[in-house]
Design an enzyme around this catalytic site. Structure first.
Site, PDB file in Angstrom:
ATOM      1  N   HIS A   1      28.071   2.754 -14.851  1.00 32.01           N
ATOM      2  CA  HIS A   1      26.982   1.952 -14.275  1.00 32.01           C
ATOM      3  C   HIS A   1      26.760   0.656 -15.040  1.00 32.01           C
ATOM      4  O   HIS A   1      26.230  -0.307 -14.497  1.00 32.01           O
ATOM      5  CB  HIS A   1      25.709   2.782 -14.169  1.00 32.01           C
ATOM      6  CG  HIS A   1      25.776   3.701 -12.995  1.00 32.01           C
ATOM      7  ND1 HIS A   1      26.164   5.004 -13.107  1.00 32.01           N
ATOM      8  CD2 HIS A   1      25.583   3.473 -11.685  1.00 32.01           C
ATOM      9  CE1 HIS A   1      26.198   5.543 -11.908  1.00 32.01           C
ATOM     10  NE2 HIS A   1      25.842   4.645 -11.031  1.00 32.01           N
TER      11      HIS A   1
ATOM     12  N   GLU B   1      28.776  11.338  -0.919  1.00 32.18           N
ATOM     13  CA  GLU B   1      29.476  11.127  -2.191  1.00 32.18           C
ATOM     14  C   GLU B   1      29.914  12.437  -2.820  1.00 32.18           C
ATOM     15  O   GLU B   1      30.440  12.451  -3.924  1.00 32.18           O
ATOM     16  CB  GLU B   1      28.634  10.291  -3.156  1.00 32.18           C
ATOM     17  CG  GLU B   1      27.227  10.790  -3.366  1.00 32.18           C
ATOM     18  CD  GLU B   1      26.398   9.867  -4.263  1.00 32.18           C
ATOM     19  OE1 GLU B   1      26.957   8.991  -4.936  1.00 32.18           O
ATOM     20  OE2 GLU B   1      25.168  10.061  -4.277  1.00 32.18           O
TER      21      GLU B   1
ATOM     22  N   ASP C   1      31.335   8.073  -6.739  1.00 31.73           N
ATOM     23  CA  ASP C   1      31.236   9.506  -7.005  1.00 31.73           C
ATOM     24  C   ASP C   1      32.190  10.305  -6.133  1.00 31.73           C
ATOM     25  O   ASP C   1      32.751  11.301  -6.572  1.00 31.73           O
ATOM     26  CB  ASP C   1      29.793   9.991  -6.796  1.00 31.73           C
ATOM     27  CG  ASP C   1      28.948   9.705  -8.019  1.00 31.73           C
ATOM     28  OD1 ASP C   1      29.442   9.951  -9.134  1.00 31.73           O
ATOM     29  OD2 ASP C   1      27.809   9.231  -7.876  1.00 31.73           O
TER      30      ASP C   1
ATOM     31  N   CYS D   1      28.973   1.975   0.230  1.00 32.64           N
ATOM     32  CA  CYS D   1      28.225   1.242  -0.808  1.00 32.64           C
ATOM     33  C   CYS D   1      28.832   1.441  -2.191  1.00 32.64           C
ATOM     34  O   CYS D   1      28.330   0.908  -3.170  1.00 32.64           O
ATOM     35  CB  CYS D   1      26.754   1.616  -0.800  1.00 32.64           C
ATOM     36  SG  CYS D   1      26.463   3.336  -1.197  1.00 32.64           S
TER      37      CYS D   1
HETATM   38  C1  PEP Z   1      28.632   5.816  -5.557  1.00 32.17           C
HETATM   39  O1  PEP Z   1      28.665   6.904  -6.131  1.00 32.17           O
HETATM   40  O2  PEP Z   1      29.611   5.305  -4.982  1.00 32.17           O
HETATM   41  C2  PEP Z   1      27.394   5.020  -5.566  1.00 32.17           C
HETATM   42  C3  PEP Z   1      27.269   3.933  -4.847  1.00 32.17           C
HETATM   43  O3  PEP Z   1      26.386   5.429  -6.388  1.00 32.17           O
HETATM   44  P1  PEP Z   1      26.393   5.231  -7.976  1.00 32.17           P
HETATM   45  O4  PEP Z   1      27.564   4.357  -8.320  1.00 32.17           O
HETATM   46  O5  PEP Z   1      25.099   4.616  -8.336  1.00 32.17           O
HETATM   47  O6  PEP Z   1      26.541   6.627  -8.455  1.00 32.17           O
HETATM   48 MG    MG Z   2      26.835   7.868  -6.741  1.00 34.24          MG
END
Ligand code: PEP
Ligand code: MG
Length: 541
Positions: free
Chosen positions: A187, A428, A452, A499
């Site tokens: 992140h 996910e 994920d 996303c």
């Molecule tokens: C993902 O898992 O692709 C997602 C958009 O959520 P994060 O990256 O915040 O886990």
């Molecule tokens: Mg995620």
């Protein structure tokens, strides 16, 4: 001149002074022959730390007011807590060990003790104890904390950065991030991309050789980091920077244009953001909406939960800034690498597969309902969609809806105006993908979280930098899964977006359009690049 090579995680090239934010903070246990001398080192470090905190308090009180400055006073008082100090002194004397290690262990013990308390206020103190202990260890090591407020914009070097440390930094003073550790899909890397700050991870920086303030070049295309560059290297970097500025200006001409292929297929291009201030990047880059507002960042980098009113104001502000454009706010996805000590979460063997996201929200409904109430109230001010993370079953969706109904009933009985927004889920987990035909009927939309999804489909920890070469979001299993999810969503008449970071991968844009993805939500700086890419595609050929 020293050259290091790492992995570029957010493109860009910059030159500027180095600011070493954080070296390796792991503290080694060392035996000492003279515990009394260690205890007296501890006493001097205590005075030093208290002096720092007093100064911080005075400055913060003058700049942001006494209420906000109070935290430094709380930290100073913690350094006078006899239980804490006795524990550290006893460890030094009883085990003949170094003061740094004793402080670090005492900090961990006290922090865990606070985290395990029932009272939410006491729980929240866990983070403070840890912060205070880190400060004390720094004083023992004679390390100085860089004062970013008085530094010119700099290249931030750190051993590692957690998302909560990253959100605390003043972005206007950061030219680039360089870290020794960190994976491409962490992140922290995602945050750098959201803010368009060039970043390179996995750089074997030798902190003995890197001086604060010395000039560095960060090439976050090739992953090269050069300290004390010679004239020729500097000139070449400046030339590349000028070219990049030109490219960025060319992309500006695409503002206000549609996201449309040569043969007329349209797709939505939305932005991923992590805070209210990031919404500005979304607008600057002409996003059609916000496809992922990672609400958990509101909870990071602080010492206590954001309340309903604070959250309501934040969500309302985002909706009002976006003025009727769609805004997808994802509910709290805390856990795994996104940690806030005041949640008091226990250490887990497998955090990525652990107590996170919707699992935490369903087990701690009070926290979740505070957020739901804030979202329902804010929904009146724009085009809100709420999205739930880490779903694996229809049962979880039922439990969420029951809590939404409770939040609604409470607001109604209190006479507080609200609106029920569109509600969707992230796909996910492999489970959600496989049963997406069953789930599609109970939600308004899907958004595929490829970060994920890739991690769970390939059984590869996205945080583990050693596995970056195996983390392959182009894997046929991932692409087939996306296709399946899109088919199932469309069969039920629902829209579906992506996303995860893969949505921004221009080498797959045509594939996603062919599959029929309705929306791609990407870091703001990628929107115009993808618009250009889409305009070069022909699907009927
Ligand atoms: C993902 O898992 O692709 C997602 C958009 O959520 P994060 O990256 O915040 O886990
Ligand atoms: Mg995620």
């Amino acid at each position: 001149m020293i050259r290091w090579k790492g992995k570029a995680v957010c493109r860009g090239i910059v030159c500027g002074p180095a600011a070493v934010l954080k070296r390796d903070e792991r503290v080694k246990r060392q035996k000492t022959a003279d515990p009394a001398a260690e205890i007296s080192r501890l006493e001097s470090a205590l005075e030093e730390a208290k002096g720092q905190l007093e100064k911080l308090y005075k400055r913060a009180a003058a700049e942001v007011g006494e209420d906000s400055a109070a935290i430094f006073e709380v930290h100073r008082m913690m350094l006078e807590d006899e239980d804490y100090l006795d524990a550290a002194r006893n460890l030094i004397a009883g085990e003949s060990i170094n003061a740094e290690y004793a402080v670090s262990v005492t900090g961990d013990n006290f922090s865990e003790m606070f985290a395990g308390m029932e009272d939410e206020y006491m729980k929240a103190r866990a983070a403070d104890v840890r912060d205070v202990s880190v400060r004390l260890v720094r004083c023992l090591r004679g390390e100085e904390e860089p004062d970013f407020s008085s530094l010119p914009p700099s290249v931030v070097f750190a051993d590692d950065l957690t998302p909560s440390e990253t959100v605390r930094l003043d972005k206007s003073r950061i030219l680039a991030f360089v870290t020794v550790h960190g994976s491409v899909n962490s992140h922290t890397a995602i945050l750098a991309r959201t803010m368009s700050i060039p970043a390179v991870v996995g750089v074997p920086v030798d902190f003995e050789k890197l001086k604060n303030g010395s000039p560095v070049v960060v090439d976050a295309f090739s992953g090269e980091v050069i300290a004390d560059p010679d004239g020729e290297t500097l000139a070449a970097a400046e030339k590349r920077m000028a070219e990049e500025r030109e490219n960025a200006e060319l992309l500006q001409s695409l503002k206000g244009k549609e996201n449309i292929t040569k043969d007329g297929h349209r797709v939505e291009l939305f932005a991923n953001v992590g805070s209210v201030s990031d919404v500005g990047y979304a607008l600057e880059n002409d996003a059609g909406g916000i496809g992922l507002f990672r609400s958990e960042f509101l909870y990071l980098g602080r010492n206590d939960y954001p309340g309903e009113e604070e959250q309501y104001q934040a969500y309302r502000q985002v909706l009002q800034i976006m003025a009727g454009k769609k805004v997808v706010i994802r509910t709290l996805d805390i856990g795994a690498d996104k940690q806030a000590a005041y949640f008091g979460l226990e250490k887990e063997e497998n955090p990525a597969m652990g107590f996170r996201a919707i699992r935490l929200c369903l087990t701690r409904p009070k926290i979740f309902k505070t957020q739901l109430r804030a979202l329902l109230r804010a929904a009146r001010y724009g085009n809100l969609s709420v999205m739930y993370p880490m779903i694996t079953s229809g049962e979880e969706i039922k439990r969420i809806y029951a809590l939404v109904a409770e939040a609604e009933a409470e607001l109604k009985s209190e006479g507080i105006p609200y609106k029920i927004p569109e509600q969707g889920i992230m796909i996910e987990t492999p489970a959600a993908a496989v049963i997406s035909d069953l789930l599609a009927g109970s939600v308004d939309f899907f958004s595929v979280g490829t970060n994920d999804l890739t991690q769970y489909m390939l059984a590869i920890d996205r945080q583990n930098e050693k596995l970056d070469e195996f983390y392959d979001p182009h894997h046929e299993a991932v692409l087939r899964t996306i296709r399946l999810v899109v088919e199932n969503a469309h069969r039920a008449g629902k829209w579906v977006g992506i996303c995860g970071e893969l949505g921004a991968d221009a080498s797959l844009t045509e594939t996603f359009l062919r599959i029929g993805v309705d929306e791609l939500s990407v870091s703001p700086s990628m929107i115009l690049r993808l618009r250009k890419k889409i305009s070069e595609i022909r699907l009927d050929g």
